[in-house]
Design a protein around this motif. Structure first.
Motif, PDB file in Angstrom:
ATOM      1  N   ARG A  97       7.881 -41.937 -32.514  1.00 11.00           N
ATOM      2  CA  ARG A  97       6.519 -42.953 -32.569  1.00 11.00           C
ATOM      3  C   ARG A  97       6.887 -43.903 -33.323  1.00 11.00           C
ATOM      4  NH1 ARG A  97       0.198 -41.778 -33.986  1.00 11.00           N
ATOM      5  NH2 ARG A  97      -0.193 -43.931 -33.588  1.00 11.00           N
ATOM      6  N   TYR A  98       7.468 -43.791 -34.869  1.00 11.25           N
ATOM      7  CA  TYR A  98       7.573 -44.849 -35.593  1.00 11.25           C
ATOM      8  C   TYR A  98       9.016 -45.519 -35.745  1.00 11.25           C
ATOM      9  CZ  TYR A  98       3.146 -43.110 -37.398  1.00 11.25           C
ATOM     10  OH  TYR A  98       1.572 -42.927 -37.193  1.00 11.25           O
ATOM     11  N   ASN A  99       9.846 -45.179 -34.950  1.00  2.00           N
ATOM     12  CA  ASN A  99      11.013 -45.702 -34.710  1.00  2.00           C
ATOM     13  C   ASN A  99      10.920 -47.070 -33.662  1.00  2.00           C
ATOM     14  OD1 ASN A  99      12.637 -42.899 -35.371  1.00  2.00           O
ATOM     15  ND2 ASN A  99      13.865 -44.772 -35.997  1.00  2.00           N
ATOM     16  N   ILE A 100      11.749 -48.114 -33.771  1.00  2.18           N
ATOM     17  CA  ILE A 100      11.925 -48.968 -32.664  1.00  2.18           C
ATOM     18  C   ILE A 100      12.712 -48.497 -31.716  1.00  2.18           C
ATOM     19  CG2 ILE A 100      12.788 -51.263 -32.277  1.00  2.18           C
ATOM     20  CD1 ILE A 100      12.568 -51.963 -35.352  1.00  2.18           C
ATOM     21  N   CYS A 101      11.989 -48.174 -30.398  1.00  2.00           N
ATOM     22  CA  CYS A 101      12.772 -47.591 -29.459  1.00  2.00           C
ATOM     23  C   CYS A 101      12.919 -48.542 -28.059  1.00  2.00           C
ATOM     24  CB  CYS A 101      12.090 -46.426 -29.088  1.00  2.00           C
ATOM     25  SG  CYS A 101      11.617 -45.247 -30.121  1.00  2.00           S
ATOM     26  N   LEU A 102      14.207 -48.287 -27.649  1.00  2.00           N
ATOM     27  CA  LEU A 102      14.642 -49.078 -26.438  1.00  2.00           C
ATOM     28  C   LEU A 102      13.940 -48.199 -25.281  1.00  2.00           C
ATOM     29  CD1 LEU A 102      16.197 -51.276 -24.938  1.00  2.00           C
ATOM     30  CD2 LEU A 102      18.363 -49.748 -25.003  1.00  2.00           C
ATOM     31  N   ARG A 103      13.079 -49.032 -24.575  1.00  3.18           N
ATOM     32  CA  ARG A 103      12.231 -48.260 -23.370  1.00  3.18           C
ATOM     33  C   ARG A 103      13.068 -48.126 -22.074  1.00  3.18           C
ATOM     34  NH1 ARG A 103       6.147 -50.398 -23.284  1.00  3.18           N
ATOM     35  NH2 ARG A 103       5.496 -50.077 -25.475  1.00  3.18           N
ATOM     36  N   ALA A 262      19.038 -62.620 -27.903  1.00  2.00           N
ATOM     37  CA  ALA A 262      17.995 -63.318 -28.404  1.00  2.00           C
ATOM     38  C   ALA A 262      16.824 -62.506 -28.670  1.00  2.00           C
ATOM     39  CB  ALA A 262      17.719 -64.825 -27.904  1.00  2.00           C
ATOM     40  N   CYS A 263      15.890 -62.504 -29.857  1.00  2.00           N
ATOM     41  CA  CYS A 263      14.976 -61.769 -30.395  1.00  2.00           C
ATOM     42  C   CYS A 263      13.764 -62.635 -30.692  1.00  2.00           C
ATOM     43  CB  CYS A 263      14.985 -60.830 -31.039  1.00  2.00           C
ATOM     44  SG  CYS A 263      13.676 -59.668 -31.411  1.00  2.00           S
ATOM     45  N   ALA A 264      12.527 -62.573 -30.161  1.00  2.00           N
ATOM     46  CA  ALA A 264      11.173 -63.192 -30.552  1.00  2.00           C
ATOM     47  C   ALA A 264      10.172 -62.126 -30.707  1.00  2.00           C
ATOM     48  CB  ALA A 264      10.802 -64.300 -29.461  1.00  2.00           C
ATOM     49  N   THR A 265       9.521 -62.574 -31.640  1.00  2.00           N
ATOM     50  CA  THR A 265       8.179 -61.530 -32.020  1.00  2.00           C
ATOM     51  C   THR A 265       6.940 -62.354 -32.450  1.00  2.00           C
ATOM     52  OG1 THR A 265       8.853 -61.608 -34.634  1.00  2.00           O
ATOM     53  CG2 THR A 265       9.688 -59.849 -33.234  1.00  2.00           C
ATOM     54  N   HIS A 296       8.006 -55.782 -37.431  1.00  2.00           N
ATOM     55  CA  HIS A 296       9.432 -56.030 -37.943  1.00  2.00           C
ATOM     56  C   HIS A 296       9.820 -57.611 -37.789  1.00  2.00           C
ATOM     57  CE1 HIS A 296      10.024 -51.525 -38.538  1.00  2.00           C
ATOM     58  NE2 HIS A 296       9.193 -51.517 -37.384  1.00  2.00           N
ATOM     59  N   ASP A 297      10.855 -57.770 -38.524  1.00  2.00           N
ATOM     60  CA  ASP A 297      11.361 -59.262 -38.201  1.00  2.00           C
ATOM     61  C   ASP A 297      12.421 -59.092 -37.223  1.00  2.00           C
ATOM     62  OD1 ASP A 297      14.138 -58.762 -39.490  1.00  2.00           O
ATOM     63  OD2 ASP A 297      12.696 -58.309 -41.387  1.00  2.00           O
ATOM     64  N   PRO A 298      12.631 -60.171 -36.493  1.00  2.00           N
ATOM     65  CA  PRO A 298      13.808 -60.204 -35.512  1.00  2.00           C
ATOM     66  C   PRO A 298      15.166 -59.445 -35.763  1.00  2.00           C
ATOM     67  CG  PRO A 298      12.600 -62.138 -35.333  1.00  2.00           C
ATOM     68  CD  PRO A 298      12.196 -61.432 -36.790  1.00  2.00           C
ATOM     69  N   SER A 299      15.560 -59.677 -37.059  1.00  2.00           N
ATOM     70  CA  SER A 299      16.903 -59.271 -37.449  1.00  2.00           C
ATOM     71  C   SER A 299      16.703 -57.639 -37.405  1.00  2.00           C
ATOM     72  CB  SER A 299      17.177 -59.762 -38.867  1.00  2.00           C
ATOM     73  OG  SER A 299      18.310 -59.216 -39.363  1.00  2.00           O
ATOM     74  N   LEU A 319      29.550 -60.270 -29.113  1.00  2.00           N
ATOM     75  CA  LEU A 319      27.915 -60.309 -29.003  1.00  2.00           C
ATOM     76  C   LEU A 319      27.460 -61.638 -29.838  1.00  2.00           C
ATOM     77  CD1 LEU A 319      27.082 -56.740 -29.775  1.00  2.00           C
ATOM     78  CD2 LEU A 319      27.835 -57.765 -27.551  1.00  2.00           C
ATOM     79  N   ILE A 320      26.839 -62.652 -29.232  1.00  2.00           N
ATOM     80  CA  ILE A 320      26.182 -63.485 -29.986  1.00  2.00           C
ATOM     81  C   ILE A 320      24.797 -63.308 -30.067  1.00  2.00           C
ATOM     82  CG2 ILE A 320      25.836 -66.210 -29.921  1.00  2.00           C
ATOM     83  CD1 ILE A 320      28.313 -66.511 -27.987  1.00  2.00           C
ATOM     84  N   VAL A 321      24.378 -63.183 -31.497  1.00  2.00           N
ATOM     85  CA  VAL A 321      22.741 -62.828 -31.705  1.00  2.00           C
ATOM     86  C   VAL A 321      22.222 -64.007 -32.332  1.00  2.00           C
ATOM     87  CG1 VAL A 321      23.601 -60.546 -31.998  1.00  2.00           C
ATOM     88  CG2 VAL A 321      23.591 -61.825 -33.865  1.00  2.00           C
ATOM     89  N   SER A 322      20.700 -64.022 -32.137  1.00  2.00           N
ATOM     90  CA  SER A 322      19.813 -64.951 -32.582  1.00  2.00           C
ATOM     91  C   SER A 322      19.709 -65.133 -34.035  1.00  2.00           C
ATOM     92  CB  SER A 322      18.414 -65.023 -31.763  1.00  2.00           C
ATOM     93  OG  SER A 322      17.701 -63.851 -32.052  1.00  2.00           O
ATOM     94  N   HIS A 323      19.604 -64.169 -34.688  1.00  2.00           N
ATOM     95  CA  HIS A 323      19.425 -63.785 -36.082  1.00  2.00           C
ATOM     96  C   HIS A 323      20.763 -62.882 -36.780  1.00  2.00           C
ATOM     97  CE1 HIS A 323      15.553 -64.358 -34.192  1.00  2.00           C
ATOM     98  NE2 HIS A 323      15.135 -65.055 -35.314  1.00  2.00           N
ATOM     99  N   GLU A 324      21.014 -63.461 -38.091  1.00  2.00           N
ATOM    100  CA  GLU A 324      21.793 -62.672 -38.870  1.00  2.00           C
ATOM    101  C   GLU A 324      21.434 -61.007 -38.867  1.00  2.00           C
ATOM    102  OE1 GLU A 324      24.637 -63.512 -40.246  1.00  2.00           O
ATOM    103  OE2 GLU A 324      24.401 -65.777 -40.285  1.00  2.00           O
ATOM    104  N   LEU A 325      22.497 -60.177 -38.970  1.00  2.00           N
ATOM    105  CA  LEU A 325      22.305 -58.865 -38.950  1.00  2.00           C
ATOM    106  C   LEU A 325      22.660 -58.183 -40.431  1.00  2.00           C
ATOM    107  CD1 LEU A 325      23.309 -57.344 -35.511  1.00  2.00           C
ATOM    108  CD2 LEU A 325      21.033 -58.137 -36.388  1.00  2.00           C
ATOM    109  N   GLU A 326      21.801 -57.479 -41.051  1.00  2.00           N
ATOM    110  CA  GLU A 326      22.170 -56.965 -42.418  1.00  2.00           C
ATOM    111  C   GLU A 326      23.408 -56.058 -42.339  1.00  2.00           C
ATOM    112  OE1 GLU A 326      19.754 -54.326 -45.612  1.00  2.00           O
ATOM    113  OE2 GLU A 326      18.773 -55.343 -44.295  1.00  2.00           O
ATOM    114  N   GLU A 327      23.581 -55.408 -41.277  1.00  2.00           N
ATOM    115  CA  GLU A 327      24.630 -54.239 -41.117  1.00  2.00           C
ATOM    116  C   GLU A 327      25.589 -54.643 -40.002  1.00  2.00           C
ATOM    117  OE1 GLU A 327      22.521 -50.558 -40.718  1.00  2.00           O
ATOM    118  OE2 GLU A 327      22.315 -50.357 -42.796  1.00  2.00           O
TER     119      GLU A 327
END
Length: 613
Positions: A97-103, A262-265, A296-299, A319-327
């Motif tokens: 329930r509390y994870n970000i899950c790909l539907r 790209a991600c928008a929230t 959560h933030d887009p990253s 992969l070209i992403v819209s936000h910098e990834l921490e990992e």
């Protein structure tokens, strides 16, 4: 009360943390029902898990989650990369329930070009890549792949029919008549000419369009010199069509395989736009709305999305992403090992790439606004429904039943489910109704409701707040009886009667405890919601009924043949791709199937050709 105090009431955190390893791995948090509510990975398990209970800045929503934790289990791995892989597998399996899950995690379609036949086939493919040949994609949807096949068929008429149909043709099909196939099935094209079309299709799919145009020009000039003007005109038309297609689909400045993400929230909802570019061609895009309970933030969302999506799929080189990834470094290492080639993740791009990234981000923002609008509209409808039915609390889950049959035959009942975000299609169910008098809708409703909520008693799904029945007082009474037999008394039952004129907007609502139907003002938001769920149940029931009737029709035709049992019927249907293939097959082709004698093949053939004389 902080997070540590909350969890301390449920199990001994101090002892657990004292003995926790510092090695990498994953941790699973359980609630009091034994359900996994969160899965995480860590480079240092002790440090990561301790942070939940020793940091005073834990968010309110995290405190809510931790208040439900009654147990934590860990799995130790050799490396953080292995932990990432295991975390993704567990999230996909349990959907905590509390994870970000790909539907939406269905397999994506490819275009498949076979290599084993003299006259290869090109077709849409989904699933394991077992057959020998080349696979192109993935495409964002089956419709995008079919559109590419349609374009290819216009440019280079390579056959797209199944082998079962191809092997049993005795005359050209409609595709030949409209110049979408050269009829290799009946020998109207030689192998060399057909191979030329196959090679051209291959070059187009591999992104070698410039070289392909040059080859077509060379062929056109050659046949023109030889005074074969009709053939030259054919090449000219191919070149014109090909250039037109390239102008619409070619991504200038991009070579090779690239995915743009790209991600928008906004307001605790996220939208991800995924653009597919293969061999310099834009194949289309797909939209995802990840499930998440916290904001959560887009990253962070992209960080969770990328491994869940790519670790069991073919990953492009970049992969070209819209936000910098921490990992980002960890992800590139794991994805590269999985893909068996180098994978780069880029966030800072320029030129053409930046334009495509901005386009993807704009699409994500627009899709998110539409989603928010739909969600707010659905919430308004639920509020209106609460008022119209005088519910004490806002309904959270609605279910609706409908019955479909033809003169009482092949009866199918449907159950559709809505929540405050709209249809929950994963929870839809159909029931084949058996053992009742043909056409008895009351008995059908009773059987369907009983079967559905018998599973509720077995805790297979949650109970609805309102149960809608498409019908009048009789159907409502039968639904009530079914629930009473199961000792379920906390579900409101509402019948939806179409009224005397059967006009949309004039529906009457029938409640068990009220003698007179409830009238809802036409156009009210609550009525629109009722119409929506009723129409969806009707559609789902009709679709199921048609499928059942079609299956029965197939079987009934073949059942008329003496000596043809169920196993042989199934073998025939599989070998020839259905009734159409069987009906067009000759006696020799039929008796080539194991278990089909010449006499039996003759009877099958005569069944489908009774009117030929």
């Amino acid at each position: 009360m902080n997070a540590a105090d909350i969890a301390e009431n449920l199990f001994d955190i101090s002892s657990f943390l004292k003995n926790l390893t510092t090695r990498p791995g994953i941790y699973k948090m359980f609630n009091n029902q034994g359900e996994i509510i969160y899965v995480g990975k860590a480079k240092n398990l002790k440090k990561r898990v301790s942070s939940y209970f020793k940091t005073p800045t834990v968010s309110v929503k995290q405190q809510v989650m931790l208040a439900k934790v009654t147990n934590i289990e860990v799995t130790v791995t050799h490396t953080e990369g292995e932990a990432l892989l295991l975390e993704c597998q567990q999230i996909k399996r349990y959907k905590p329930r509390y994870n970000i899950c790909l539907r939406d995690d269905k397999s994506f379609p490819f275009i498949f070009l076979s290599s084993e036949q003299d006259f290869p086939q090109i077709t849409l493919h989904r699933g394991a890549k077992k057959n020998r040949g080349k696979y192109f994609g993935p495409y964002p949807s089956a419709s995008a792949a079919r559109e590419s096949l349609r374009i290819l068929q216009k440019l280079f008429p390579v056959r797209q029919c199944d082998d079962s149909i191809y092997n049993n043709r005795t005359r050209p099909c409609l595709q030949y008549q409209i110049k979408r196939c050269t009829a290799p099935c009946v020998g109207l094209i030689d192998k060399a000419s057909y191979a030329q079309d196959v090679d051209s299709s291959l070059m187009f799919l591999e992104g070698k369009s410039g070289l392909l145009v040059e080859q077509l020009i060379s062929r056109m000039e050659k046949v023109a010199v030889e005074h074969e003007y009709e053939q030259a005109a054919s090449y000219r038309d191919q070149i014109v069509k090909l250039r037109s297609v390239l102008e619409k689909n070619f991504v200038h400045g991009e070579k090779g395989d690239v995915d743009i993400i790209a991600c928008a929230t906004k307001l605790n909802i996220a939208c991800i736009q995924l653009f597919f570019i293969r061999q310099g061609q834009h194949l289309g895009n797909k939209i995802f709305y990840p499930k998440m309970t916290d904001e959560h933030d887009p990253s962070a969302i992209l960080q969770a999305f990328i491994p869940q999506y790519y670790l069991d799929k073919q990953t492009p080189h970049e992969l070209i992403v819209s936000h910098e990834l921490e990992e980002a470094e960890l992800l590139t290492d794991v994805l590269s090992n999985q893909a068996k080639h180098t994978v780069i993740i880029s966030a800072r791009v320029r030129g053409e790439r930046l334009k495509w990234l901005q386009m993807a981000l704009t699409n994500a923002e627009n899709s998110l606004l539409n989603k928010l609008s739909d969600k707010q509209g659905m919430y308004t409808r639920f509020l209106s429904l609460q008022q119209e039915l005088a519910c004490k609390e806002l309904p959270k889950r609605l279910e609706c039943f409908d019955i479909s049959h033809t003169q009482g035959g092949h009866t199918v009942a449907s159950c559709v489910v809505f929540d405050k975000e709209g249809p929950v299609k994963s929870a839809y169910r159909r029931f084949n109704i058996e053992g009742i008098t043909a056409g008895d809708d009351y008995a059908a409703i009773h059987q369907a409701v009983f079967r559905r909520y018998k599973r509720l008693k077995q805790c297979e799904h949650e109970a609805p707040d309102i149960l809608f029945i498409d019908g009048g007082k009789g159907q409502v009474r039968e639904a009530q009886k079914a629930l009473e037999e199961l000792e379920i008394n906390n579900v409101m039952i509402v019948g939806v009667s179409k009224g005397p004129d059967r006009k949309p907007g004039m529906e009457k609502l029938i409640l068990v405890e009220q003698e007179r139907p409830i009238d809802i003002k036409p156009g009210a938001s609550g009525l629109l919601l009722i119409q929506h769920i009723r129409d969806e149940a009707h559609r789902f029931a009709i679709t199921g009924h048609r499928l059942r009737r079609a299956k029965a029709t197939k079987e009934s035709i073949l059942q008329n043949i003496s000596g043809l049992g169920p196993k042989r019927r199934q073998i025939l249907l599989k070998q020839f791709g259905g009734l159409q293939g069987i009906s067009s097959a000759g006696v020799d082709a039929l008796c080539s199937v194991d278990g089909i004698s010449r006499q039996l093949a003759q009877r099958i053939y005569e069944l489908f050709h009774q009117d030929d004389n």
